[in-house]
Design a protein around this motif. Structure first.
Motif, short mmCIF file in Angstrom:
data_model
loop_
_atom_site.label_atom_id
_atom_site.label_comp_id
_atom_site.label_asym_id
_atom_site.label_seq_id
_atom_site.Cartn_x
_atom_site.Cartn_y
_atom_site.Cartn_z
N THR A 285 22.82 13.77 16.29
CA THR A 285 23.45 15.09 16.44
C THR A 285 22.69 15.94 17.47
OG1 THR A 285 22.14 15.94 14.57
CG2 THR A 285 24.36 15.11 14.09
N LYS A 286 21.58 15.41 17.98
CA LYS A 286 20.78 16.14 18.96
C LYS A 286 20.43 15.20 20.12
CE LYS A 286 18.63 19.20 15.54
NZ LYS A 286 17.34 19.66 14.93
N ILE A 287 20.53 15.71 21.32
CA ILE A 287 20.20 14.92 22.50
C ILE A 287 18.73 15.16 22.87
CG2 ILE A 287 20.76 14.44 24.90
CD1 ILE A 287 22.97 13.78 22.92
N SER A 288 17.99 14.08 23.04
CA SER A 288 16.60 14.14 23.46
C SER A 288 16.34 12.96 24.39
CB SER A 288 15.67 14.06 22.24
OG SER A 288 15.76 12.78 21.64
N HIS A 289 15.15 12.94 24.98
CA HIS A 289 14.79 11.79 25.82
C HIS A 289 14.87 10.51 25.01
CE1 HIS A 289 13.72 13.90 29.43
NE2 HIS A 289 12.89 14.70 28.78
N ARG A 290 14.47 10.56 23.74
CA ARG A 290 14.47 9.36 22.92
C ARG A 290 15.90 8.87 22.66
NH1 ARG A 290 10.30 7.85 18.14
NH2 ARG A 290 11.00 5.70 17.88
N THR A 291 16.80 9.79 22.34
CA THR A 291 18.18 9.35 22.09
C THR A 291 18.83 8.80 23.35
OG1 THR A 291 19.06 11.59 22.45
CG2 THR A 291 18.51 10.98 20.18
N ILE A 292 18.47 9.34 24.49
CA ILE A 292 19.01 8.82 25.76
C ILE A 292 18.55 7.39 25.99
CG2 ILE A 292 18.92 9.09 28.27
CD1 ILE A 292 18.80 12.15 27.75
N PHE A 293 17.25 7.14 25.74
CA PHE A 293 16.75 5.77 25.89
C PHE A 293 17.36 4.83 24.85
CE2 PHE A 293 13.07 7.75 28.21
CZ PHE A 293 13.29 7.08 29.41
N ASP A 294 17.52 5.31 23.61
CA ASP A 294 18.16 4.51 22.57
C ASP A 294 19.59 4.14 22.98
OD1 ASP A 294 15.91 4.64 20.98
OD2 ASP A 294 16.71 6.15 19.59
N ALA A 295 20.33 5.12 23.50
CA ALA A 295 21.70 4.86 23.93
C ALA A 295 21.72 3.84 25.06
CB ALA A 295 22.38 6.15 24.38
N GLY A 296 20.71 3.90 25.94
CA GLY A 296 20.61 2.92 27.01
C GLY A 296 20.40 1.52 26.47
N ARG A 297 19.60 1.37 25.42
CA ARG A 297 19.40 0.04 24.82
C ARG A 297 20.70 -0.47 24.21
NH1 ARG A 297 14.76 2.90 23.04
NH2 ARG A 297 12.94 2.32 24.29
N ALA A 298 21.44 0.41 23.54
CA ALA A 298 22.73 0.00 22.97
C ALA A 298 23.69 -0.41 24.08
CB ALA A 298 23.32 1.13 22.14
N ALA A 299 23.71 0.36 25.18
CA ALA A 299 24.59 0.02 26.31
C ALA A 299 24.19 -1.31 26.93
CB ALA A 299 24.54 1.14 27.35
N ASN A 300 22.89 -1.55 27.08
CA ASN A 300 22.42 -2.81 27.66
C ASN A 300 22.81 -3.99 26.78
OD1 ASN A 300 21.25 -1.50 29.82
ND2 ASN A 300 19.21 -1.42 28.91
N LEU A 301 22.73 -3.82 25.46
CA LEU A 301 23.11 -4.90 24.54
C LEU A 301 24.60 -5.20 24.68
CD1 LEU A 301 22.58 -6.84 22.22
CD2 LEU A 301 22.88 -4.91 20.63
N LEU A 302 25.43 -4.17 24.72
CA LEU A 302 26.87 -4.40 24.86
C LEU A 302 27.18 -5.04 26.21
CD1 LEU A 302 29.72 -4.17 23.80
CD2 LEU A 302 29.79 -1.80 24.62
N GLN A 303 26.52 -4.58 27.27
CA GLN A 303 26.75 -5.18 28.58
C GLN A 303 26.34 -6.65 28.59
OE1 GLN A 303 28.63 -4.60 30.90
NE2 GLN A 303 27.67 -3.88 32.77
N PHE A 304 25.25 -6.97 27.92
CA PHE A 304 24.80 -8.36 27.81
C PHE A 304 25.88 -9.22 27.16
CE2 PHE A 304 22.91 -11.59 25.00
CZ PHE A 304 22.31 -12.41 25.94
N ILE A 305 26.48 -8.73 26.08
CA ILE A 305 27.51 -9.49 25.38
C ILE A 305 28.74 -9.66 26.28
CG2 ILE A 305 29.10 -9.48 23.41
CD1 ILE A 305 26.91 -7.88 21.90
N LEU A 306 29.18 -8.58 26.91
CA LEU A 306 30.37 -8.65 27.76
C LEU A 306 30.13 -9.56 28.97
CD1 LEU A 306 31.38 -4.87 27.71
CD2 LEU A 306 32.39 -6.74 26.38
N THR A 307 28.94 -9.50 29.53
CA THR A 307 28.61 -10.36 30.66
C THR A 307 28.63 -11.83 30.24
OG1 THR A 307 27.25 -8.64 31.66
CG2 THR A 307 26.85 -10.87 32.40
#
Length: 319
Positions: A285-307
């Motif tokens: 519910t709050k945006i911080s540097h940590r949540t941005i990096f966490d979201a990046g890890r989730a995005a990288n995982l999804l991109q890995f699967i799609l790739t």
């Protein structure tokens, strides 16, 4: 919405479901809801994961993503589409009907990749997949820190939650077709329910628990995994260690690393036909540097699967 007014997952082409072209590998669908959770924040998951993926598609013009991991050298990622969100002012039951409509509109063979949202969305997505593919013998592989099962009151209305979704899924596909990986090995239960929970879990395909040799010995893990099946893959991001994923409702004090999870997912993809998937429980519910990096890890995982799915569709690759 247009490409200019909503975030698009990196490397994907924006379209309505009916506009996705034949031969598509996957269609990314955001499901921004916390309807099945006692906590808020998972409704923000799709937008934050898409925005975090922008580092993979930063060009001023139309973006393309190159996959550098293949044996054949750099290859442009193709065949992945972003079909927007399934907005939930609707109920989970309505999500099943809506997802079935989306699957019917997509070209045959397109994998619907859901971005949650809380884990309760897995049930209606699987239900929709079975409606669109009558007679499919579906296996579900779950990566999760929690079992998400219960043994009481499943027949009552409005009892689908992120904490019991796999009990519902087990009734839908057969408990023997549900495999759970990464779960915490020590499970507190009511004493009176212990035997019923053991009986239920004993009927599952199995559990490869955190700390177990099965989970961390690749040969044992491969022998434990289903093989040659139509698989629905569901990943709760809380399976990752809190050091790599704190933006979730119940972070794991001890969990998998992103690299460990990617390798295990890769083994699932290599040995089965993934026909549907979701990535759930990214919540903040709050945006911080940590949540941005966490979201990046989730995005990288999804991109890995799609790739990986796209690579499997290339000429000469084994399906």
């Amino acid at each position: 919405m247009t490409e200019e007014t909503r975030p698009i997952f990196a490397g994907a082409r924006p379209a309505l479901p009916s506009e996705v072209e034949a031969g598509a590998v996957a269609a990314v669908l955001g499901i921004p809801t916390s309807a099945g959770s006692a906590k808020s924040g998972s409704e923000n998951g799709p937008a934050l994961i898409r925005r975090a993926s922008s580092h993979m598609a930063w060009s001023a013009g139309r973006s393309a993503v190159l996959d550098l991991t293949g044996a054949d050298g750099p290859t442009p990622l193709s065949g992945v589409w972003d079909i927007g969100n399934c907005e939930l002012g609707i109920s989970l039951a309505e999500l099943s009907a809506r997802a079935a409509e989306i699957l019917a509109a997509l070209p045959a063979g397109t994998v619907l990749a859901g971005i949650g949202g809380d884990h309760s969305i897995t049930y209606p997505l699987i239900e929709a997949l079975l409606l669109s593919r009558p007679g499919t013998d579906l296996t579900v592989v779950q990566f999760d820190h929690h079992l998400d099962v219960q043994v009481w009151e499943l027949e009552q209305p409005n009892t689908l939650f992120n904490t019991n979704v796999m009990s519902h899924v087990a009734r839908l596909v057969g408990a023997e077709n549900v495999y759970q990986a990464g779960v915490f090995p020590y499970v507190p239960v009511e004493e009176d329910d212990a035997s019923a929970v053991c009986e239920l879990l004993g009927r599952f395909g199995g559990q490869a628990a955190l700390f177990s040799r099965t989970l961390h010995d690749e040969d044992l893990f491969v022998r434990w995994l289903p093989s040659g099946r139509d698989v629905y893959l569901t990943i709760d991001v809380d399976v990752l260690d809190v050091g790599e994923m704190s933006s979730t409702g119940y972070p794991a004090e001890h969990g998998l690393s992103l690299r460990e999870l990617q390798r295990m997912v890769e083994l699932v993809l290599q040995r089965n036909r993934v026909v549907g998937l979701d990535l759930v429980e990214f919540a903040t519910t709050k945006i911080s540097h940590r949540t941005i990096f966490d979201a990046g890890r989730a995005a990288n995982l999804l991109q890995f699967i799609l790739t990986t799915l796209a690579d499997q569709r290339r000429p000469g690759r084994q399906q």
